[in-house]
Scaffold this motif. Sequence first.
Motif, PDB file in Angstrom:
ATOM      1  N   LEU A  12       0.851  -1.176   0.000  1.00 45.49           N
ATOM      2  CA  LEU A  12       0.000   0.000   0.000  1.00 45.49           C
ATOM      3  C   LEU A  12       0.892   1.233   0.000  1.00 45.49           C
ATOM      4  O   LEU A  12       1.813   1.333   0.808  1.00 45.49           O
ATOM      5  CB  LEU A  12      -0.906   0.006   1.233  1.00 45.49           C
ATOM      6  N   GLN A  13       0.639   2.154  -0.924  1.00 44.56           N
ATOM      7  CA  GLN A  13       1.458   3.349  -1.055  1.00 44.56           C
ATOM      8  C   GLN A  13       0.587   4.599  -1.069  1.00 44.56           C
ATOM      9  O   GLN A  13      -0.564   4.558  -1.515  1.00 44.56           O
ATOM     10  CB  GLN A  13       2.288   3.309  -2.340  1.00 44.56           C
ATOM     11  N   VAL A  14       1.144   5.686  -0.606  1.00 42.55           N
ATOM     12  CA  VAL A  14       0.503   6.983  -0.721  1.00 42.55           C
ATOM     13  C   VAL A  14       1.357   7.856  -1.642  1.00 42.55           C
ATOM     14  O   VAL A  14       2.585   7.748  -1.637  1.00 42.55           O
ATOM     15  CB  VAL A  14       0.323   7.651   0.659  1.00 42.55           C
ATOM     16  N   TYR A  15       0.727   8.673  -2.450  1.00 39.40           N
ATOM     17  CA  TYR A  15       1.447   9.491  -3.424  1.00 39.40           C
ATOM     18  C   TYR A  15       0.676  10.789  -3.639  1.00 39.40           C
ATOM     19  O   TYR A  15      -0.469  10.940  -3.183  1.00 39.40           O
ATOM     20  CB  TYR A  15       1.591   8.753  -4.753  1.00 39.40           C
ATOM     21  N   GLY A  16       1.281  11.714  -4.351  1.00 39.31           N
ATOM     22  CA  GLY A  16       0.565  12.938  -4.669  1.00 39.31           C
ATOM     23  C   GLY A  16       1.465  13.998  -5.269  1.00 39.31           C
ATOM     24  O   GLY A  16       2.612  13.744  -5.629  1.00 39.31           O
ATOM     25  N   GLU A  17       0.914  15.186  -5.378  1.00 35.29           N
ATOM     26  CA  GLU A  17       1.667  16.316  -5.901  1.00 35.29           C
ATOM     27  C   GLU A  17       1.025  17.610  -5.418  1.00 35.29           C
ATOM     28  O   GLU A  17      -0.170  17.642  -5.085  1.00 35.29           O
ATOM     29  CB  GLU A  17       1.702  16.305  -7.425  1.00 35.29           C
ATOM     30  N   VAL A  18       1.819  18.660  -5.362  1.00 40.92           N
ATOM     31  CA  VAL A  18       1.340  19.993  -5.014  1.00 40.92           C
ATOM     32  C   VAL A  18       1.901  20.956  -6.050  1.00 40.92           C
ATOM     33  O   VAL A  18       3.110  20.961  -6.310  1.00 40.92           O
ATOM     34  CB  VAL A  18       1.793  20.416  -3.605  1.00 40.92           C
ATOM     35  N   GLY A  19       1.032  21.759  -6.646  1.00 38.10           N
ATOM     36  CA  GLY A  19       1.467  22.699  -7.665  1.00 38.10           C
ATOM     37  C   GLY A  19       0.892  24.082  -7.441  1.00 38.10           C
ATOM     38  O   GLY A  19      -0.287  24.215  -7.066  1.00 38.10           O
ATOM     39  N   VAL A  20       1.708  25.098  -7.665  1.00 36.87           N
ATOM     40  CA  VAL A  20       1.276  26.486  -7.521  1.00 36.87           C
ATOM     41  C   VAL A  20       1.725  27.255  -8.757  1.00 36.87           C
ATOM     42  O   VAL A  20       2.878  27.156  -9.176  1.00 36.87           O
ATOM     43  CB  VAL A  20       1.877  27.134  -6.255  1.00 36.87           C
ATOM     44  N   GLY A  21       0.823  28.005  -9.342  1.00 39.25           N
ATOM     45  CA  GLY A  21       1.152  28.783 -10.526  1.00 39.25           C
ATOM     46  C   GLY A  21      -0.098  29.173 -11.268  1.00 39.25           C
ATOM     47  O   GLY A  21      -1.215  29.075 -10.747  1.00 39.25           O
ATOM     48  N   GLY A  22       0.081  29.636 -12.519  1.00 35.34           N
ATOM     49  CA  GLY A  22      -1.092  30.013 -13.274  1.00 35.34           C
ATOM     50  C   GLY A  22      -0.789  30.636 -14.624  1.00 35.34           C
ATOM     51  O   GLY A  22       0.349  30.671 -15.080  1.00 35.34           O
ATOM     52  N   HIS A  23      -1.856  31.130 -15.246  1.00 37.05           N
ATOM     53  CA  HIS A  23      -1.820  31.700 -16.589  1.00 37.05           C
ATOM     54  C   HIS A  23      -1.651  33.215 -16.487  1.00 37.05           C
ATOM     55  O   HIS A  23      -2.439  33.893 -15.823  1.00 37.05           O
ATOM     56  CB  HIS A  23      -3.113  31.372 -17.336  1.00 37.05           C
TER      57      HIS A  23
END
Length: 359
Positions: free
Chosen positions: A34-45
């Motif tokens: 069993l694994q946990v994963y993810g991502e966090v992103g900040v930015g924009g157009h």
Amino acid sequence: MLNKTMLSIAVATVLASPITHGATIYEKDNGDNLQVYGEVGVGGHIGADYEYGEFYTDDESYIDDSFATLGIKGDYDDVYYRLELDYERENWQYGSGDMVLNIDKLFIGYKFYKQHAIEVGLTDTALDDYDKFGDFTFDTTVETGEGGDQENTVKYEGAISNFKMGLSYSYDGESSSGSEQGDVINGYVGYFSDYADIVLGAETRTGSEGLSKYGEQMLYTLGMRAYLTDDLSIGLNGFIEYEDIAQESTLQSISDDLEEIYSYNDYQTLENKGALISARYIASEKVELTGSFNYEAYEEWDIYSPYGVAPDDEYSWGKERIWGTLGFNFKPTKSVVFALEANFGEAAQDAYAYARVYF
């Protein structure tokens, strides 16, 4: 879908698990894990242009595109599963502009023979994995408009030697805005090697039967990559779509919460198409340079089509648009990327800036 309270409980449960840096929660000798994963992103157009119909508002020149994913995945022998939660801003056309938490994936799969598997549940349709295969840029360029993630989906994927293939069926599919599209079927077949890859895809849907503007559809896609050297790659992506869109709508009723219910009719077939050429150069272990040249044409833009926009409402780019991107990606580690892309020509924005951390 679950309401926000239930989703918050689910997130808290995962975060409370005994994990370190998003690693494996447990792993047994027989392969169960069993694994946990993810991502966090900040930015924009940056310098967003509302006329292109890609954003939710015309009041802002900067459109936030912050995004976060948190998921768990695991397997028991030949059975595998996945639960993925997304927290994203509804910044697309007809979106609310708010940050919204939702379930992006919820499925169970079974590996039934060597490199062959079937998944059932809320998952991405088969073609969704390869609809932008020839595009090396960071931000979305030419859109193919395939089914994306859908509930009530059965998907097969497999590999034989250098060939990979996939096929999915989604019952009562919906657009990104929640409009009915009918049953959605799509798939792909691809050949992969050390020197070049090519993927052919197709999609069809049954239509909403008058419940939304979306009728029947046929979509054909092509994606290619060529690895000229260890550092330099070029790509090609393209699509052509024949989509039935309702030309008339009739108000049927208004609900107690003032929601207007329409019926749709007079479906006519519109032709849409697009293509891009892209490139990626790996300058060093931490620096990548990217670029793309894009072409897109939708029949609804064409004032000379009987189903296009009226001459008084003609878009500034006419019946087709051409634009390009130049990008710079800095990767201080394998799980972090800082990206900046500049746009020129008939683009919906001047630039795109983003920082993303994967775990």
